[in-house]
Enzyme design. Structure first.
Site, PDB file in Angstrom:
ATOM      1  N   HIS B  78      -7.565  -3.096  14.338  1.00  0.00           N
ATOM      2  CA  HIS B  78      -7.005  -4.325  13.764  1.00  0.00           C
ATOM      3  C   HIS B  78      -6.758  -4.104  12.266  1.00  0.00           C
ATOM      4  O   HIS B  78      -5.676  -4.384  11.749  1.00  0.00           O
ATOM      5  CB  HIS B  78      -7.953  -5.503  13.991  1.00  0.00           C
ATOM      6  CG  HIS B  78      -7.647  -6.717  13.153  1.00  0.00           C
ATOM      7  ND1 HIS B  78      -6.579  -7.542  13.402  1.00  0.00           N
ATOM      8  CD2 HIS B  78      -8.261  -7.234  12.056  1.00  0.00           C
ATOM      9  CE1 HIS B  78      -6.549  -8.513  12.504  1.00  0.00           C
ATOM     10  NE2 HIS B  78      -7.560  -8.347  11.661  1.00  0.00           N
ATOM     11  N   ASP B 107      23.623   1.069  -1.944  1.00  0.00           N
ATOM     12  CA  ASP B 107      22.631   1.452  -0.927  1.00  0.00           C
ATOM     13  C   ASP B 107      21.421   2.015  -1.663  1.00  0.00           C
ATOM     14  O   ASP B 107      21.377   2.000  -2.889  1.00  0.00           O
ATOM     15  CB  ASP B 107      23.220   2.506   0.039  1.00  0.00           C
ATOM     16  CG  ASP B 107      22.509   2.485   1.390  1.00  0.00           C
ATOM     17  OD1 ASP B 107      21.259   2.585   1.400  1.00  0.00           O
ATOM     18  OD2 ASP B 107      23.181   2.329   2.423  1.00  0.00           O
ATOM     19  N   TRP B 143     -11.921   0.335   9.331  1.00  0.00           N
ATOM     20  CA  TRP B 143     -10.692   0.853   8.697  1.00  0.00           C
ATOM     21  C   TRP B 143     -11.021   1.625   7.428  1.00  0.00           C
ATOM     22  O   TRP B 143     -10.213   2.384   6.927  1.00  0.00           O
ATOM     23  CB  TRP B 143      -9.703  -0.282   8.404  1.00  0.00           C
ATOM     24  CG  TRP B 143      -9.889  -0.967   7.085  1.00  0.00           C
ATOM     25  CD1 TRP B 143     -10.725  -2.010   6.836  1.00  0.00           C
ATOM     26  CD2 TRP B 143      -9.239  -0.670   5.847  1.00  0.00           C
ATOM     27  NE1 TRP B 143     -10.636  -2.371   5.507  1.00  0.00           N
ATOM     28  CE2 TRP B 143      -9.730  -1.577   4.879  1.00  0.00           C
ATOM     29  CE3 TRP B 143      -8.277   0.267   5.447  1.00  0.00           C
ATOM     30  CZ2 TRP B 143      -9.305  -1.558   3.546  1.00  0.00           C
ATOM     31  CZ3 TRP B 143      -7.874   0.281   4.112  1.00  0.00           C
ATOM     32  CH2 TRP B 143      -8.376  -0.625   3.182  1.00  0.00           C
ATOM     33  N   SER B 171       5.186   8.905   4.901  1.00  0.00           N
ATOM     34  CA  SER B 171       6.222   7.876   4.968  1.00  0.00           C
ATOM     35  C   SER B 171       6.211   7.013   3.703  1.00  0.00           C
ATOM     36  O   SER B 171       7.263   6.746   3.109  1.00  0.00           O
ATOM     37  CB  SER B 171       5.997   7.014   6.210  1.00  0.00           C
ATOM     38  OG  SER B 171       6.704   5.812   6.122  1.00  0.00           O
ATOM     39  N   SER B 172       5.012   6.586   3.287  1.00  0.00           N
ATOM     40  CA  SER B 172       4.907   5.733   2.098  1.00  0.00           C
ATOM     41  C   SER B 172       5.384   6.458   0.853  1.00  0.00           C
ATOM     42  O   SER B 172       6.065   5.869   0.005  1.00  0.00           O
ATOM     43  CB  SER B 172       3.454   5.299   1.870  1.00  0.00           C
ATOM     44  OG  SER B 172       3.083   4.388   2.849  1.00  0.00           O
ATOM     45  N   HIS B 255      -8.605   0.656  -3.731  1.00  0.00           N
ATOM     46  CA  HIS B 255      -8.370  -0.524  -4.534  1.00  0.00           C
ATOM     47  C   HIS B 255      -6.913  -0.666  -4.984  1.00  0.00           C
ATOM     48  O   HIS B 255      -6.328  -1.727  -4.811  1.00  0.00           O
ATOM     49  CB  HIS B 255      -9.362  -0.717  -5.675  1.00  0.00           C
ATOM     50  CG  HIS B 255      -9.380  -2.167  -6.010  1.00  0.00           C
ATOM     51  ND1 HIS B 255     -10.081  -3.093  -5.292  1.00  0.00           N
ATOM     52  CD2 HIS B 255      -8.639  -2.884  -6.881  1.00  0.00           C
ATOM     53  CE1 HIS B 255      -9.802  -4.300  -5.718  1.00  0.00           C
ATOM     54  NE2 HIS B 255      -8.927  -4.210  -6.684  1.00  0.00           N
ATOM     55  N   GLU B 257      -4.562   0.340  -3.309  1.00  0.00           N
ATOM     56  CA  GLU B 257      -3.952  -0.049  -2.037  1.00  0.00           C
ATOM     57  C   GLU B 257      -3.966  -1.572  -1.853  1.00  0.00           C
ATOM     58  O   GLU B 257      -3.005  -2.169  -1.378  1.00  0.00           O
ATOM     59  CB  GLU B 257      -4.709   0.631  -0.878  1.00  0.00           C
ATOM     60  CG  GLU B 257      -4.405   0.090   0.514  1.00  0.00           C
ATOM     61  CD  GLU B 257      -3.005   0.425   1.008  1.00  0.00           C
ATOM     62  OE1 GLU B 257      -2.407   1.369   0.464  1.00  0.00           O
ATOM     63  OE2 GLU B 257      -2.529  -0.266   1.911  1.00  0.00           O
ATOM     64  N   TYR B 259      -3.730  -3.756  -4.133  1.00  0.00           N
ATOM     65  CA  TYR B 259      -2.668  -4.342  -4.952  1.00  0.00           C
ATOM     66  C   TYR B 259      -1.291  -3.954  -4.456  1.00  0.00           C
ATOM     67  O   TYR B 259      -0.328  -4.693  -4.659  1.00  0.00           O
ATOM     68  CB  TYR B 259      -2.880  -3.983  -6.422  1.00  0.00           C
ATOM     69  CG  TYR B 259      -4.157  -4.621  -6.943  1.00  0.00           C
ATOM     70  CD1 TYR B 259      -4.506  -5.901  -6.502  1.00  0.00           C
ATOM     71  CD2 TYR B 259      -5.007  -3.977  -7.806  1.00  0.00           C
ATOM     72  CE1 TYR B 259      -5.677  -6.501  -6.922  1.00  0.00           C
ATOM     73  CE2 TYR B 259      -6.181  -4.581  -8.233  1.00  0.00           C
ATOM     74  CZ  TYR B 259      -6.510  -5.834  -7.788  1.00  0.00           C
ATOM     75  OH  TYR B 259      -7.668  -6.424  -8.196  1.00  0.00           O
ATOM     76  N   SER B 270       7.706 -15.496  -6.899  1.00  0.00           N
ATOM     77  CA  SER B 270       8.360 -15.906  -8.139  1.00  0.00           C
ATOM     78  C   SER B 270       9.799 -16.336  -7.878  1.00  0.00           C
ATOM     79  O   SER B 270      10.253 -17.358  -8.380  1.00  0.00           O
ATOM     80  CB  SER B 270       8.347 -14.759  -9.153  1.00  0.00           C
ATOM     81  OG  SER B 270       7.021 -14.373  -9.418  1.00  0.00           O
ATOM     82  N   HIS B 304     -16.414  -1.343  -7.379  1.00  0.00           N
ATOM     83  CA  HIS B 304     -16.958  -2.674  -7.068  1.00  0.00           C
ATOM     84  C   HIS B 304     -17.049  -2.883  -5.557  1.00  0.00           C
ATOM     85  O   HIS B 304     -17.611  -3.866  -5.106  1.00  0.00           O
ATOM     86  CB  HIS B 304     -16.156  -3.788  -7.759  1.00  0.00           C
ATOM     87  CG  HIS B 304     -14.759  -3.975  -7.257  1.00  0.00           C
ATOM     88  ND1 HIS B 304     -13.730  -4.344  -8.075  1.00  0.00           N
ATOM     89  CD2 HIS B 304     -14.221  -3.859  -6.027  1.00  0.00           C
ATOM     90  CE1 HIS B 304     -12.605  -4.437  -7.359  1.00  0.00           C
ATOM     91  NE2 HIS B 304     -12.891  -4.151  -6.116  1.00  0.00           N
ATOM     92  N   HIS B 305     -16.481  -1.956  -4.783  1.00  0.00           N
ATOM     93  CA  HIS B 305     -16.686  -1.993  -3.328  1.00  0.00           C
ATOM     94  C   HIS B 305     -18.006  -1.324  -2.962  1.00  0.00           C
ATOM     95  O   HIS B 305     -18.365  -1.264  -1.789  1.00  0.00           O
ATOM     96  CB  HIS B 305     -15.551  -1.261  -2.615  1.00  0.00           C
ATOM     97  CG  HIS B 305     -14.207  -1.886  -2.833  1.00  0.00           C
ATOM     98  ND1 HIS B 305     -13.731  -2.878  -2.021  1.00  0.00           N
ATOM     99  CD2 HIS B 305     -13.257  -1.688  -3.778  1.00  0.00           C
ATOM    100  CE1 HIS B 305     -12.520  -3.256  -2.447  1.00  0.00           C
ATOM    101  NE2 HIS B 305     -12.222  -2.554  -3.523  1.00  0.00           N
ATOM    102  N   THR B 330      -4.150 -12.155 -13.389  1.00  0.00           N
ATOM    103  CA  THR B 330      -3.912 -12.928 -12.169  1.00  0.00           C
ATOM    104  C   THR B 330      -3.814 -14.413 -12.495  1.00  0.00           C
ATOM    105  O   THR B 330      -2.948 -15.125 -11.977  1.00  0.00           O
ATOM    106  CB  THR B 330      -5.039 -12.673 -11.156  1.00  0.00           C
ATOM    107  OG1 THR B 330      -5.290 -11.271 -11.092  1.00  0.00           O
ATOM    108  CG2 THR B 330      -4.651 -13.160  -9.781  1.00  0.00           C
ATOM    109  N   LYS B 333      -0.500 -15.312 -13.928  1.00  0.00           N
ATOM    110  CA  LYS B 333       0.562 -15.469 -12.929  1.00  0.00           C
ATOM    111  C   LYS B 333       0.516 -16.856 -12.306  1.00  0.00           C
ATOM    112  O   LYS B 333       1.535 -17.527 -12.169  1.00  0.00           O
ATOM    113  CB  LYS B 333       0.440 -14.401 -11.837  1.00  0.00           C
ATOM    114  CG  LYS B 333       0.537 -12.984 -12.358  1.00  0.00           C
ATOM    115  CD  LYS B 333       0.901 -12.006 -11.276  1.00  0.00           C
ATOM    116  CE  LYS B 333       2.353 -12.107 -10.938  1.00  0.00           C
ATOM    117  NZ  LYS B 333       3.226 -11.512 -11.946  1.00  0.00           N
ATOM    118  N   ARG B 452     -20.771  -8.473   8.370  1.00  0.00           N
ATOM    119  CA  ARG B 452     -19.474  -8.247   9.017  1.00  0.00           C
ATOM    120  C   ARG B 452     -19.592  -7.142  10.054  1.00  0.00           C
ATOM    121  O   ARG B 452     -20.595  -6.438  10.124  1.00  0.00           O
ATOM    122  CB  ARG B 452     -18.419  -7.905   7.971  1.00  0.00           C
ATOM    123  CG  ARG B 452     -18.675  -6.627   7.230  1.00  0.00           C
ATOM    124  CD  ARG B 452     -17.772  -6.468   6.027  1.00  0.00           C
ATOM    125  NE  ARG B 452     -16.442  -6.029   6.405  1.00  0.00           N
ATOM    126  CZ  ARG B 452     -15.622  -5.333   5.591  1.00  0.00           C
ATOM    127  NH1 ARG B 452     -16.010  -5.016   4.370  1.00  0.00           N
ATOM    128  NH2 ARG B 452     -14.434  -4.958   5.980  1.00  0.00           N
TER     129      ARG B 452
END
Lengths: 378, 535
Positions: B78, B107, B143, B171-172, B255, B257, B259, B270, B304-305, B330, B333, B452
Site C-alpha cells: 500500500h 513539447d 515501505w 524513471s524518476s 525526507h 521524497e 517534499y 496556487s 527526525h524520523h 510553510t 505559504k 502503527r
C-alpha cells in the site's frame, strides 16, 4: 456499524463543544507514572495548545474570508499582490512561536538524556517475537511472551481488558529506585515502549541503547513493540510490574533459587512422556509462530518438521540447530532462552509427534545430553 | 533554427497515430501525460484496495480476514504503491501536460526519453506486484524497508523489490532531467525565471530534489542487494555492519521524497486559488523562495524520523531545531493563500473546493508535524497512529486532493468538455467528510498508545478503529465516483470554452489555446503580452 455512528456523533460533540468528557483517556496521551513522563506530557500539552490556537485562528480566518468575499454582483475583486511589511511581520511571528516551543523542549530533552548508571541495570533484548530481561547485577533473567490465547485472537473466546497486552512473566522493578534499561536486539530491530515511563528506545542488533526510569508508586504498566519486526510484531507486548523494594528482593531471591533448581533437574531420570508433556508446552510457546501448530511450517521460509530428515534421523544436528540457530535463516539459538530440560523436551516432542517417531528413528533426547553439549563446547 | 522547423513542416499538421502504436511509440507530451495520469489512477485503485484490506482487518479487534504475514504485505505494498505509483507519477503526468503549455513550448525537450521514462514504470510495478504470486509472498517489511528485516530476514522476493525500485528511480531521474531541460531552454521569449507560473517553479525545484536523492535510494537498495547476495555486511551487525546506517541513508532520501510529493501540490493550489479568487497570487516571489527554502531544508532534517534510534543529544537537538524551521516557509505559504483569497471574488467550483480543503487540512497536517518535531514528545508519538494520522493528512487531503483539484481544473482544457459540476461537488463532499472520518480519529488512538503496522490491537482502541474503517470504506467508494465523473466528462461532457474559467485567459498560456488543446501546441512561441490583464 451502530457503534461507529454513535462514536461519529461523539466525535462531532467533542470537536464542537468545549466539554470535559469521560473518555479523555482514549483521546490523549497518558501523563504516565514518572516525573519524566509527566514533564513530557506537559510539553506535549503546551505544544498541542499552541498548535490548536494557530489551527483555530487559521481556520476561522479562512471561514471568514470564504464567506465575506464570495462572489457578489457588482463587487470588483481587489488586485493587490504583495505587502512586504505584512510578510516580514508574519515570518517574524512564526519564528517567535518556534522559539517559545524550542525552549521547554530543549530542557525536557536534556533530562530525558540522563544516562548515568542506575541502582539496578536491566538488559533488555528484543527477539522475534518476545522480550528477554536480564538483571545484570543479580545474574538472573527470563523471557517474556504474549499470554493471550489463540482462541481469543481468533475470536473463539471473549476478549478481556488486557487483550494483547498481557504476558506470561512481567518485568519486575522496584519502586523508588533508579532503574536503567540497556536495550538491544538479537535479530531485527524492535522498539521497547512503555508509555507510562515515556521510554521508547529502538532495540537494534549490534547497539546498546539506554533508557531509565524512577517509579514512585507500585503498579502495572503496559506497552508494546513499536518497530515493525516481522509477522508477529503486533504480538510482543511489554508488561512492567513496579513493586516495593522488599517485594523486589524476594522476587530476585526466588529467581536465583529457581535457577539452581533448574540445574539440578538435568540429573533427574526422565521418561519419554514427561519430556513430551513439557516439550509440547514449549513448542506451543516458542515454535508455532514459524513451524505452525501441525509442525508443517510455511516453506520455504519456515521449513516443515514433519518428515524432516534431521528430525527423523539426525539427532546430533537436531541438537546443534536448537543450540546454535541457523545462519542466514530465522531460526535463532535457544541455548540462552530455554533450560536444558526444556530444550531436550522440545526436541523429543518434535521427534515423536506428527508420526515422526514411526517414520524416523524415534530417538529421544534427555537433558543430560544438552548439558554435555554445553560442557563439550567449553 | 528555422531550417529545422521548415524541414519538419508536415509534422505540425498530422494528429496522433492510430491504435496501440500511438501509445507505445508516442513522443507527444500530452499523450505521455495522459498515460502517466491513467497509470496512477489504476495504481490508486490497486493501492486503495490494499488499504481496504487493512481497514477490514482492523475493523474489530481479533484476527479478521487475513494473516499477520499477509497484513504486513498489504501495509508494505500500500505504501510503496501510493508513494511511487500514485502520487509521484500523477504529478509527473501533470508536469508533462502542463509545463510545455504553461511556458509556451511545443513539447518536452527530450521526447524520446519522456516515452522511455513512462514505459519503464509499468514494468517496475509489474515486477513488484508479481511478487504476490511467488513463493514466500510479496515484500513485508514496510515501505521504509529497514534492514535487517529487509535483508537477512526478508522473503526471497526482496530481490525483485530491489530491481523494481531501481527501475522506478531510473524513471524518476529521466523525467526530472527532461523537466529541468524543458524549463531552462524552452520558455517563451520574455518569460524570465521570476515570471514562470508557480506550478512550473514548484516542479523545477522538485526535479532537482529527485535528481539529488533518487541515486541515494538506489545506493541503499544496492547495498541491500550486496548484503543479501554478495556476502557484504553494510547493514549486518553480525558482520560488523550498521543497521542504523540504513536508516540514515533511507531518510536522507526519504525526507526530500516527502517534499517531492507535496511541492508540486503547492504550485497547483496556487493557480487554482488565484483563478477562483479572480485576483493575482499574493506574494509570488515569497512563494518561490518558500518552496526553495523548504527544498533546501529537506536535506538537513532527515534524522527526525529516527529520534528513538539512540542518537547523541546534540543530534536530537539539531534535527529538532532544523525541522521546526520548516514551519516558517510553510506558514508563509498558507498565509499567502489566505491573502490571495482576501478581498477576492470567490466562487466555489469543484477545483476550488478541493484547493480550499487542501489549505485547511494540510494546515492540520502541518501542525501535527510541528508536534512531531518536538523530539522529547516524539518519544511518545513515534511509530504510533499519531504519525500515521500526520502523514496521511499531508498526503491524502494534501497531495491527493491537490491532484484531484488539478484534474478538475485542467480536464476541460484537455478534453474540450466540462465535467459534471454537481457530481464533482458530490465527489468533493463525500471525499472531504470521509477523509476526516478516516484520518482524524487516528490522532486519538495514536496518542492513546496504538503502535502503527499492527494487525490486531488492544480493546481500548476498538471504537475509534471501527470509525476509521467506516470512513476509509466511504473514501474508497468516493474515488470510484471520480472515475465515473472523468469517464462521463470524456464521453458525454458539454463543450468547454477556450477560457474555461471566468477570467482565466490572463492567468496562463494554457488558457489561450483551444479546448481541447490541439495535439501540437505553440509551434511558434506565444508572446508574454498576450497574458497582460485587460482589467
Amino acid at each position: 456499524m451502530f457503534r461507529a455512528i454513535k462514536y461519529s456523533l461523539s466525535l462531532v460533540a467533542a470537536l464542537t463543544a468545549n466539554v470535559s468528557f469521560g473518555a479523555w483517556d482514549d483521546l490523549n496521551m497518558s501523563p504516565g507514572a514518572t516525573q519524566l513522563s509527566q514533564e513530557i506530557f506537559g510539553l506535549h500539552m503546551t505544544v498541542f495548545y499552541v498548535c490548536l490556537a494557530i489551527g483555530i485562528s487559521v481556520l476561522l480566518a479562512m471561514a471568514f474570508i470564504l464567506f465575506k468575499y464570495r462572489k457578489k454582483e457588482g463587487v470588483k475583486p481587489a488586485d493587490f499582490d504583495d505587502s512586504t511589511a505584512l510578510e516580514i511581520t508574519w515570518t517574524v511571528l512564526f519564528a517567535l512561536i518556534l522559539i517559545v516551543l524550542a525552549v521547554p523542549a530543549t530542557s525536557v530533552m536534556i533530562k530525558a538524556y540522563d544516562d548515568q548508571e542506575g541502582d539496578i541495570n536491566i538488559l533488555i533484548t528484543g527477539h522475534q517475537w518476545k522480550w528477554q530481561y536480564e538483571y545484570i547485577e543479580d545474574e538472573v533473567g527470563f523471557f517474556s511472551n504474549l499470554s493471550t490465547s489463540l482462541d481469543k485472537r481468533n475470536n473463539l473466546a471473549p476478549k478481556d481488558e488486557n487483550y494483547l497486552l498481557e504476558v506470561d512473566e512481567p518485568l519486575v522493578i522496584p519502586t523508588n529506585t533508579r532503574v536503567r534499561f540497556l536495550i538491544t536486539a538479537n535479530d531485527v530491530i524492535h522498539s521497547w515502549w512503555v508509555p507510562d515511563f515515556a521510554i521508547k528506545q529502538d532495540a537494534i542488533p549490534g547497539f546498546v541503547n539506554t533508557g531509565w526510569t524512577y517509579v514512585n508508586e507500585p503498579g502495572v504498566f503496559r506497552g508494546q513493540c513499536t518497530e515493525l519486526c516481522g509477522q508477529y510484531h503486533g504480538y510482543m507486548p511489554i508488561v512492567v510490574k513496579a513493586v516495593s523494594p522488599e517485594e523486589y528482593s524476594t522476587f530476585i531471591r526466588d529467581k536465583k533459587e529457581a535457577k539452581i533448581q533448574q540445574a539440578l533437574l538435568t540429573e533427574k531420570l526422565w521418561s519419554t512422556s514427561e519430556l513430551m508433556e513439557i516439550g509440547e508446552g514449549i513448542y506451543q510457546k516458542n515454535c508455532v509462530a514459524c513451524h505452525q501448530i501441525g509442525g508443517r511450517g510455511i516453506p520455504p521460509v519456515f521449513p516443515s518438521l514433519v518428515g524432516s530428515e534431521i528430525v527423523m534421523r539426525n539427532k546430533a544436528r537436531h541438537i546443534e540447530i536448537l543450540m546454535e540457530g541457523v545462519q542466514g535463516a530465522a531460526m535463532a539459538s535457544y541455548a540462552e532462552q530455554l533450560s536444558e530440560v526444556e530444550i531436550a523436551a522440545v526436541i523429543t516432542y518434535t521427534r515423536q509427534a506428527w508420526g515422526n517417531a514411526e517414520t524416523g528413528d524415534g530417538k529421544i533426547v534427555i537433558p543430560k545430553e544438552i548439558l554435555d553439549y554445553k560442557t563439550n563446547k567449553l | 533554427m528555422s531550417a529545422v522547423i521548415d524541414s519538419h513542416h508536415d509534422d505540425h499538421h498530422h494528429g496522433p497515430a492510430k491504435g496501440l502504436s500511438r501509445w507505445l511509440y508516442t513522443t507527444n507530451h500530452k499523450d505521455i501525460g495522459s498515460m502517466y495520469l491513467w497509470f496512477s489512477l489504476v495504481m490508486l485503485f490497486i493501492g486503495g484496495a490494499m488499504a481496504m484490506v487493512i481497514r477490514a482487518e482492523l475493523f474489530e479487534p481479533g484476527s479478521q480476514i487475513v494473516s499477520p504475514e499477509f497484513y504486513n504485505q498489504m501495509v508494505t505494498n500500500h505504501g510503496l504503491i501510493m508513494v511511487f505509483g500514485v502520487i509521484m507519477p500523477a504529478f509527473v503526468g501533470f508536469a508533462n501536460w502542463m509545463i510545455p503549455m504553461q511556458i509556451g513550448a511545443p513539447d518536452m525537450a527530450l521526447p524520446r526519453l519522456n516515452n522511455l521514462s513512462f514505459w519503464i514504470l509499468p514494468v517496475a510495478f509489474g515486477i513488484l506486484l508479481s511478487t504476490f504470486f511467488m513463493e514466500g509472498g510479496a515484500p513485508n517489511f514496510g515501505w521504509t524497508f529497514y534492514a535487517p528485516l529487509s535483508t537477512e530476514y526478508a522473503p526471497p522476493t526482496v530481490t525483485f523489490f530491489i530491481f523494481s525500485v531501481h527501475i522506478m528511480g531510473a524513471s524518476s531521474i529521466m523525467g526530472s532531467i527532461n523537466i529541468i531541460t524543458t524549463i531552462l531552454n524552452m520558455r517563451a521569449p520574455g518569460m524570465t525565471l521570476m515570471k514562470m507560473p508557480l506550478f512550473v517553479w514548484s516542479w523545477f525545484i522538485t526535479a532537482y530534489l529527485l535528481i539529488a536523492v533518487m541515486p541515494v535510494l538506489a545506493g541503499a537498495v544496492t547495498m541491500m542487494l550486496m548484503d543479501i547476495h554478495a556476502g557484504t555486511s553494510f547493514f549486518k551487525a553480525g558482520g560488523g555492519g550498521d543497521p542504523v546506517l540504513f536508516q540514515h541513508i533511507f531518510w536522507f532520501f526519504g525526507h526530500p521524497e516527502v517534499y517531492i510529493m507535496i511541492l508540486p501540490a503547492f504550485g497547483i493550489v496556487s493557480h487554482i486559488i488565484e483563478t477562483f479568487s479572480r485576483k493575482p497570487i499574493f506574494g509570488y516571489s515569497s512563494m518561490v523562495y518558500a518552496i526553495a527554502s523548504i527544498a533546501l531544508l529537506s536535506f538537513v532534517v532527515w534524522a527526525h524520523h529516527m529520534f528513538t534510534v539512540g542518537m547523541p543529544i546534540a543530534g536530537e537537538l539539531f534535527f529538532m531545531y532544523s525541522t521546526m524551521l520548516i514551519a516558517i516557509p510553510t506558514g508563509v505559504k498558507v498565509f499567502n493563500w489566505l491573502s490571495t483569497m482576501f478581498k477576492g471574488s470567490l466562487t466555489f467550483e469543484t477545483p476550488m473546493l478541493f484547493a480550499i480543503a487542501f489549505v485547511a487540512l494540510f494546515t492540520i497536517g502541518g501542525l501535527s508535524g510541528i508536534m512531531l518535531a518536538i523530539a522529547p514528545a516524539d518519544f511518545q508519538y513515534h511509530d504510533t497512529y499519531f504519525v500515521v494520522a500526520h502523514f496521511h493528512y499531508v498526503l491524502v487531503p494534501g497531495a491527493l486532493f491537490s491532484l484531484l483539484a488539478a484534474a478538475y481544473y485542467w480536464i476541460p482544457k484537455w478534453t474540450g468538455k466540462m465535467y459534471d459540476e454537481t457530481l464533482g461537488k458530490v465527489h468533493f463532499w463525500m471525499s472531504f467528510i470521509s477523509v476526516n472520518l478516516t484520518f482524524f480519529p487516528m490522532h486519538f488512538v495514536g496518542l492513546a498508545g496504538m503502535p502503527r503496522r499492527i494487525p490486531d490491537y488492544a480493546m481500548q482502541f476498538a471504537d475509534w478503529n471501527m470509525m476509521v474503517s467506516v470512513g476509509a470504506f466511504l473514501f474508497g467508494i468516493s474515488q470510484l465516483l471520480f472515475l465515473f465523473i472523468v469517464l462521463k466528462c470524456i464521453y458525454n461532457g458539454k463543450a468547454a470554452t477556450t477560457e474555461v474559467w471566468e477570467g482565466a485567459k490572463d492567468k496562463g498560456f494554457e488558457w489561450t489555446v483551444d479546448s481541447p488543446a490541439p495535439y501540437h501546441t505553440f509551434s511558434s512561441p506565444p508572446s508574454m503580452e498576450s497574458l497582460k490583464s485587460s482589467s
